[in-house]
Motif scaffolding. Structure first.
Motif, PDB file in Angstrom:
ATOM      1  N   ILE A  97       9.586   2.790   3.115  1.00  0.00           N
ATOM      2  CA  ILE A  97       8.429   3.279   3.866  1.00  0.00           C
ATOM      3  C   ILE A  97       7.141   2.990   3.093  1.00  0.00           C
ATOM      4  O   ILE A  97       6.139   2.558   3.663  1.00  0.00           O
ATOM      5  CB  ILE A  97       8.563   4.789   4.140  1.00  0.00           C
TER       6      ILE A  97
ATOM      7  N   ARG B 287       6.095  -0.523   3.514  1.00  0.00           N
ATOM      8  CA  ARG B 287       5.561  -0.738   4.868  1.00  0.00           C
ATOM      9  C   ARG B 287       4.159  -0.156   5.004  1.00  0.00           C
ATOM     10  O   ARG B 287       3.297  -0.743   5.647  1.00  0.00           O
ATOM     11  CB  ARG B 287       6.540  -0.146   5.893  1.00  0.00           C
ATOM     12  N   GLN B 288       3.929   0.992   4.373  1.00  0.00           N
ATOM     13  CA  GLN B 288       2.571   1.554   4.395  1.00  0.00           C
ATOM     14  C   GLN B 288       1.587   0.630   3.669  1.00  0.00           C
ATOM     15  O   GLN B 288       0.494   0.372   4.167  1.00  0.00           O
ATOM     16  CB  GLN B 288       2.555   2.911   3.677  1.00  0.00           C
TER      17      GLN B 288
ATOM     18  N   LEU C 163       1.736  -2.514   3.273  1.00  0.00           N
ATOM     19  CA  LEU C 163       1.522  -3.775   3.992  1.00  0.00           C
ATOM     20  C   LEU C 163       0.750  -3.589   5.300  1.00  0.00           C
ATOM     21  O   LEU C 163       0.214  -4.553   5.836  1.00  0.00           O
ATOM     22  CB  LEU C 163       2.866  -4.450   4.280  1.00  0.00           C
ATOM     23  N   THR C 164       0.700  -2.373   5.818  1.00  0.00           N
ATOM     24  CA  THR C 164       0.103  -2.187   7.152  1.00  0.00           C
ATOM     25  C   THR C 164      -1.121  -1.279   7.159  1.00  0.00           C
ATOM     26  O   THR C 164      -1.797  -1.182   8.167  1.00  0.00           O
ATOM     27  CB  THR C 164       1.130  -1.589   8.142  1.00  0.00           C
ATOM     28  N   GLU C 165      -1.379  -0.576   6.053  1.00  0.00           N
ATOM     29  CA  GLU C 165      -2.527   0.338   6.031  1.00  0.00           C
ATOM     30  C   GLU C 165      -3.474  -0.083   4.913  1.00  0.00           C
ATOM     31  O   GLU C 165      -3.037  -0.512   3.848  1.00  0.00           O
ATOM     32  CB  GLU C 165      -2.052   1.782   5.764  1.00  0.00           C
TER      33      GLU C 165
ATOM     34  N   LEU D 192      11.462  -8.276   3.727  1.00  0.00           N
ATOM     35  CA  LEU D 192       9.990  -8.278   3.607  1.00  0.00           C
ATOM     36  C   LEU D 192       9.555  -8.911   2.286  1.00  0.00           C
ATOM     37  O   LEU D 192       8.636  -9.737   2.260  1.00  0.00           O
ATOM     38  CB  LEU D 192       9.451  -6.855   3.719  1.00  0.00           C
TER      39      LEU D 192
ATOM     40  N   VAL E 280       9.235 -12.667   2.394  1.00  0.00           N
ATOM     41  CA  VAL E 280       8.205 -13.351   3.191  1.00  0.00           C
ATOM     42  C   VAL E 280       6.782 -12.932   2.803  1.00  0.00           C
ATOM     43  O   VAL E 280       5.821 -13.403   3.388  1.00  0.00           O
ATOM     44  CB  VAL E 280       8.403 -13.133   4.723  1.00  0.00           C
TER      45      VAL E 280
ATOM     46  N   ASP F 279      -0.375 -10.154  -0.113  1.00  0.00           N
ATOM     47  CA  ASP F 279       0.430  -8.960   0.166  1.00  0.00           C
ATOM     48  C   ASP F 279       0.844  -8.254  -1.125  1.00  0.00           C
ATOM     49  O   ASP F 279       0.843  -7.021  -1.203  1.00  0.00           O
ATOM     50  CB  ASP F 279       1.708  -9.334   0.938  1.00  0.00           C
TER      51      ASP F 279
ATOM     52  N   ARG G 278      -1.723  -5.884  -2.494  1.00  0.00           N
ATOM     53  CA  ARG G 278      -2.178  -4.729  -1.709  1.00  0.00           C
ATOM     54  C   ARG G 278      -1.861  -3.446  -2.474  1.00  0.00           C
ATOM     55  O   ARG G 278      -0.776  -3.308  -3.051  1.00  0.00           O
ATOM     56  CB  ARG G 278      -1.504  -4.724  -0.331  1.00  0.00           C
TER      57      ARG G 278
ATOM     58  N   PHE H 269      11.146   6.373   9.163  1.00  0.00           N
ATOM     59  CA  PHE H 269       9.991   7.274   9.022  1.00  0.00           C
ATOM     60  C   PHE H 269      10.378   8.690   9.469  1.00  0.00           C
ATOM     61  O   PHE H 269      10.008   9.675   8.816  1.00  0.00           O
ATOM     62  CB  PHE H 269       8.806   6.776   9.862  1.00  0.00           C
TER      63      PHE H 269
ATOM     64  N   VAL I 226       0.903  -2.325  14.666  1.00  0.00           N
ATOM     65  CA  VAL I 226       0.547  -3.000  13.414  1.00  0.00           C
ATOM     66  C   VAL I 226       1.815  -3.276  12.599  1.00  0.00           C
ATOM     67  O   VAL I 226       1.970  -4.360  12.015  1.00  0.00           O
ATOM     68  CB  VAL I 226      -0.466  -2.160  12.613  1.00  0.00           C
TER      69      VAL I 226
ATOM     70  N   ARG J 189       2.709  -7.022  11.373  1.00  0.00           N
ATOM     71  CA  ARG J 189       2.617  -7.344   9.951  1.00  0.00           C
ATOM     72  C   ARG J 189       3.974  -7.398   9.270  1.00  0.00           C
ATOM     73  O   ARG J 189       4.117  -7.997   8.200  1.00  0.00           O
ATOM     74  CB  ARG J 189       1.732  -6.325   9.249  1.00  0.00           C
ATOM     75  N   LEU J 190       4.972  -6.746   9.845  1.00  0.00           N
ATOM     76  CA  LEU J 190       6.289  -6.733   9.208  1.00  0.00           C
ATOM     77  C   LEU J 190       7.250  -7.717   9.871  1.00  0.00           C
ATOM     78  O   LEU J 190       8.467  -7.616   9.711  1.00  0.00           O
ATOM     79  CB  LEU J 190       6.854  -5.301   9.213  1.00  0.00           C
TER      80      LEU J 190
END
Lengths: 170, 162
Positions: free
Chosen positions: A62, A65-66, A68-70, A111, A114, A119, A122, B56, B79, B83-84
């Motif tokens: 998680i 993912r945070q 990479l996306t926030e 992830l 790639v 990235d 970040r 999550f 998003v 992005r993923l």
């Protein structure tokens, strides 16, 4: 932490990908009594270590993912001993935890494979340890499963020594 | 929520993965990547969404059960999908995530006391977020997306000649 070269990063990803197998190896042939034995009252049994791995590794997924996306992701720390107590690590069968641990690593490695150079840089903020980059996350979790596999082996060696077994042969 | 309703929701949560694999049965490679319209998700993207959403959700439940009134931040599922790389990643590991995360979380739910069910956190968009509310949402979520997968597959079949 210092920047990681692309070559080092590949090595860390390979270690991350090998973490599940390392834990499987550390658990091979474990007896039920051995699985639930604690080396000290406040130390975790092998079963508890496995549940910790499932929860912490899914949370690591998680966090990536945070990141990479926030923008400016807030990474929340958590109390791993409180998790062990309140989420009943000591009395839950561990097979689903092993599967969750494996699956979290497999999807997160997809992830890692790639991610671009941007990235990797970040960065979010961890509620306890401050700046927290994707690169740092990889460094932390590349070691995490191997460290806990070693902990399981130490538990088993101590259990064996105390139960007239082979001694510290792990 | 009555005991009967809670048991019904628990059963829905427990069987969500089976419902998903049933909806996916016999999917062909071309079918899995077909999006019914611009901006709509393919079957592959729906599966990755479920894996991330279930992960999550599991982490949120654990936080509610271990912290006092924790903040539950929302996330942007569109998003995440972009992005993923949901559109290109193999789905087998994502399916394993749904199966395993739900199985591990069922173990937690099965061991909750009455006081645990009344615990809650604060969702950044929805406000008070209790364990019961968590279960209501997640009991429906996999079923809703399994239905979406069936709709996408039906639309894909309908557009083929003959």
């Amino acid at each position: 932490m210092t920047a990681v070269s692309e070559n080092d990063r590949k090595g860390l990803i390979a270690r991350y990908e090998a973490g599940y197998t390392e834990v499987v190896e550390a658990l091979r042939g474990i007896a039920p009594a051995e699985l639930d034995w604690r080396p000290a009252p406040a130390a975790w049994s092998a079963r508890e270590v496995v549940h910790h791995l499932a929860d912490s590794e899914t949370i690591a997924g998680i966090r990536l993912r945070q990141l990479l996306t926030e923008d400016h992701a807030q990474i929340q720390g958590y109390d791993q001993d409180e998790y062990a107590r309140r989420l009943r690590y000591a009395d839950r069968p561990m097979e689903p935890a092993m599967q969750a641990f494996e699956a979290a690593r497999t999807t997160t490695a997809q992830l890692f494979r790639v991610m671009t150079e941007a990235d990797w840089q970040r960065t979010g903020t961890h509620s306890q340890s401050g700046p927290y980059s994707a690169e740092r996350l990889l460094q932390t979790y590349a070691a995490h499963a191997h460290d806990h596999a070693a902990q399981i082996r130490r538990n088993r060696a101590a259990w064996s020594a105390g139960h007239g077994g082979r001694g510290g042969g792990a | 929520v009555t005991r009967e309703e809670r048991d019904r929701l628990l059963a829905r949560y427990r069987t969500g993965y089976a419902e998903l694999t049933d909806a996916l049965g016999g999917t062909t490679p071309a079918e899995i990547d077909w999006a019914p319209g611009s901006g709509e998700w393919s079957v592959r993207q729906i599966v990755h969404h479920l894996a991330d959403a279930d992960t999550f959700a599991a982490a949120r439940l654990r936080r509610i059960l271990t912290e006092s009134d924790p903040a539950i931040p929302a996330y942007d599922e569109q998003v995440l999908a972009e992005r993923l790389a949901y559109a290109v990643r193999p789905i087998e590991p994502a399916l394993q995530v749904v199966d395993a995360v739900r199985a591990a979380t069922v173990q937690v739910l099965d061991r909750l006391g009455e006081a645990d069910w009344q615990r809650s956190g604060r969702h950044s968009e929805m406000g008070p977020y209790s364990v019961e509310r968590w279960l209501e949402f997640n009991a429906a979520h996999a079923y809703d997306h399994a239905a979406q997968i069936r709709q996408v597959r039906a639309a894909w079949a309908a557009r083929r000649p003959g």
